[in-house]
Design a protein around this motif. Structure first.
Motif, short mmCIF file in Angstrom:
data_model
loop_
_atom_site.label_atom_id
_atom_site.label_comp_id
_atom_site.label_asym_id
_atom_site.label_seq_id
_atom_site.Cartn_x
_atom_site.Cartn_y
_atom_site.Cartn_z
N TYR A 43 18.98 46.45 16.00
CA TYR A 43 19.23 45.25 15.22
C TYR A 43 19.20 44.02 16.12
CZ TYR A 43 21.04 48.50 11.70
OH TYR A 43 21.18 49.51 10.79
N CYS A 44 18.57 42.96 15.65
CA CYS A 44 18.70 41.70 16.36
C CYS A 44 19.77 40.85 15.69
CB CYS A 44 17.36 40.95 16.43
SG CYS A 44 16.71 40.39 14.87
N VAL B 21 23.49 46.10 23.20
CA VAL B 21 22.39 46.41 24.10
C VAL B 21 22.14 45.27 25.09
CG1 VAL B 21 19.91 46.92 24.25
CG2 VAL B 21 21.27 47.91 22.39
N ALA B 22 21.89 44.05 24.57
CA ALA B 22 21.57 42.94 25.45
C ALA B 22 21.76 41.61 24.72
CB ALA B 22 20.13 43.04 25.95
N THR B 23 22.05 40.57 25.47
CA THR B 23 22.13 39.22 24.92
C THR B 23 21.38 38.25 25.82
OG1 THR B 23 24.17 38.67 26.09
CG2 THR B 23 24.41 39.62 23.88
N ILE B 24 20.99 37.13 25.24
CA ILE B 24 20.32 36.08 26.00
C ILE B 24 20.80 34.74 25.49
CG2 ILE B 24 18.31 36.06 24.46
CD1 ILE B 24 16.60 35.54 27.04
N SER B 25 21.05 33.82 26.41
CA SER B 25 21.55 32.51 26.04
C SER B 25 20.44 31.65 25.43
CB SER B 25 22.12 31.82 27.27
OG SER B 25 21.08 31.58 28.23
N TRP B 26 20.84 30.50 24.92
CA TRP B 26 19.89 29.58 24.29
C TRP B 26 18.76 29.20 25.25
CZ3 TRP B 26 17.48 27.62 20.45
CH2 TRP B 26 16.89 26.35 20.52
N VAL C 299 25.84 30.03 24.79
CA VAL C 299 26.06 31.33 25.43
C VAL C 299 27.01 32.12 24.54
CG1 VAL C 299 26.87 32.54 27.48
CG2 VAL C 299 25.75 30.31 27.71
N ALA C 300 26.69 33.34 24.26
CA ALA C 300 27.52 34.14 23.36
C ALA C 300 27.90 35.47 24.00
CB ALA C 300 26.77 34.40 22.06
N GLY C 301 29.11 35.88 23.73
CA GLY C 301 29.55 37.20 24.12
C GLY C 301 29.15 38.21 23.06
N ARG C 302 29.27 39.46 23.39
CA ARG C 302 28.79 40.51 22.48
C ARG C 302 29.51 40.54 21.15
NH1 ARG C 302 29.81 45.58 26.28
NH2 ARG C 302 29.00 44.07 27.77
N ASN C 303 30.67 39.95 21.07
CA ASN C 303 31.43 39.94 19.81
C ASN C 303 31.27 38.65 19.02
OD1 ASN C 303 32.62 42.54 20.25
ND2 ASN C 303 34.01 41.59 21.72
N ASP C 304 30.36 37.77 19.43
CA ASP C 304 30.23 36.44 18.84
C ASP C 304 29.12 36.32 17.80
OD1 ASP C 304 30.93 34.85 22.05
OD2 ASP C 304 32.28 35.58 20.47
N PHE C 305 28.42 37.41 17.53
CA PHE C 305 27.23 37.30 16.70
C PHE C 305 27.57 37.37 15.22
CE2 PHE C 305 23.87 37.13 19.76
CZ PHE C 305 24.52 37.54 20.92
N ASP C 306 27.05 36.39 14.47
CA ASP C 306 27.36 36.25 13.05
C ASP C 306 26.18 36.54 12.15
OD1 ASP C 306 29.20 33.36 14.02
OD2 ASP C 306 29.99 35.36 13.61
N TYR C 307 24.98 36.42 12.67
CA TYR C 307 23.79 36.57 11.84
C TYR C 307 23.03 37.80 12.30
CZ TYR C 307 24.97 31.74 10.81
OH TYR C 307 25.65 30.61 10.45
N TRP C 308 22.62 38.60 11.32
CA TRP C 308 22.01 39.89 11.64
C TRP C 308 20.71 40.07 10.88
CZ3 TRP C 308 24.18 43.06 15.28
CH2 TRP C 308 25.46 42.71 15.71
N GLY C 309 19.75 40.67 11.55
CA GLY C 309 18.50 41.02 10.89
C GLY C 309 18.55 42.45 10.40
N ARG D 50 17.38 27.72 9.42
CA ARG D 50 18.02 26.64 10.15
C ARG D 50 17.94 26.88 11.67
NH1 ARG D 50 23.84 25.67 7.82
NH2 ARG D 50 24.01 27.87 8.34
N THR D 51 16.72 26.82 12.19
CA THR D 51 16.54 27.12 13.60
C THR D 51 16.65 25.90 14.48
OG1 THR D 51 14.16 26.91 13.30
CG2 THR D 51 15.11 29.12 13.10
N SER D 52 17.04 24.75 13.91
CA SER D 52 17.15 23.57 14.74
C SER D 52 18.40 23.62 15.60
CB SER D 52 17.19 22.31 13.86
OG SER D 52 18.29 22.39 12.98
N ARG D 53 19.36 24.47 15.25
CA ARG D 53 20.56 24.56 16.04
C ARG D 53 20.32 25.44 17.26
NH1 ARG D 53 25.45 25.38 11.62
NH2 ARG D 53 24.94 23.58 10.32
N THR D 54 21.15 25.25 18.27
CA THR D 54 21.06 26.11 19.45
C THR D 54 21.74 27.43 19.13
OG1 THR D 54 23.09 25.19 20.34
CG2 THR D 54 21.04 24.15 21.03
N TYR D 55 21.15 28.50 19.57
CA TYR D 55 21.73 29.81 19.28
C TYR D 55 21.36 30.81 20.35
CZ TYR D 55 17.04 30.38 17.33
OH TYR D 55 15.68 30.40 17.17
N SER D 56 22.28 31.66 20.62
CA SER D 56 22.03 32.81 21.48
C SER D 56 21.49 33.95 20.61
CB SER D 56 23.32 33.26 22.17
OG SER D 56 23.82 32.25 23.01
N MET D 57 20.84 34.89 21.24
CA MET D 57 20.32 36.04 20.50
C MET D 57 20.70 37.32 21.21
SD MET D 57 16.64 34.67 19.12
CE MET D 57 16.59 35.85 17.75
#
Length: 120
Positions: free
Chosen positions: A93-94, A46-51, A101-111, A25-32
């Motif tokens: 891990y990505c 380590v690092a984050t990047i906005s949509w 825009v996401a903060g370091r504690n906002d990540f829900d999906y993990w590779g 479901r990559t049609s949504r906007t997401y930070s990585m």
């Protein structure tokens, strides 16, 4: 789903580039983001990047050495790692967050992780 790749063994001072490709479901906007976990230690940011790729953030330990980027047309984020040190050795891990825009504690999906080993 997130698929990370690009890890390996490198000597201190060397470089590696990690890639993370999102599918599904990559049609949504997401930070990585990228995180890492060394043996016996907790996972760390380590690092984050906005949509849009305009906003980036880095941990103090990698600032100036690592660069995060993304190509939305390829649903892929990258982590260019230069001047690697033995203390950078970890499983990397990505992650993705459904936010512009996401903060370091906002990540829900993990590779799955990719191993980076830096020899001295």
């Amino acid at each position: 789903q997130l698929q990370a790749s690009g890890g390996g063994l490198v000597q201190a001072g060397g470089s590696l580039r990690l890639s993370c490709t999102a599918s599904g479901r990559t049609s949504r906007t997401y930070s990585m983001g990228w995180f890492r976990q060394a043996p016996g230690k907790e996972r760390e940011f380590v690092a984050t990047i906005s949509w849009t790729g305009v906003i980036t953030s880095y941990s103090d330990s990698v600032k100036g050495r690592f660069t995060i980027s993304r190509v939305n047309g390829k649903n892929t984020a990258y982590l260019q790692m230069n001047s690697l040190k033995p203390e950078d050795t970890a499983v990397y891990y990505c992650a993705a967050a459904e936010a512009v825009v996401a903060g370091r504690n906002d990540f829900d999906y993990w590779g799955q992780g990719t191993q980076v080993t830096v020899s001295s």
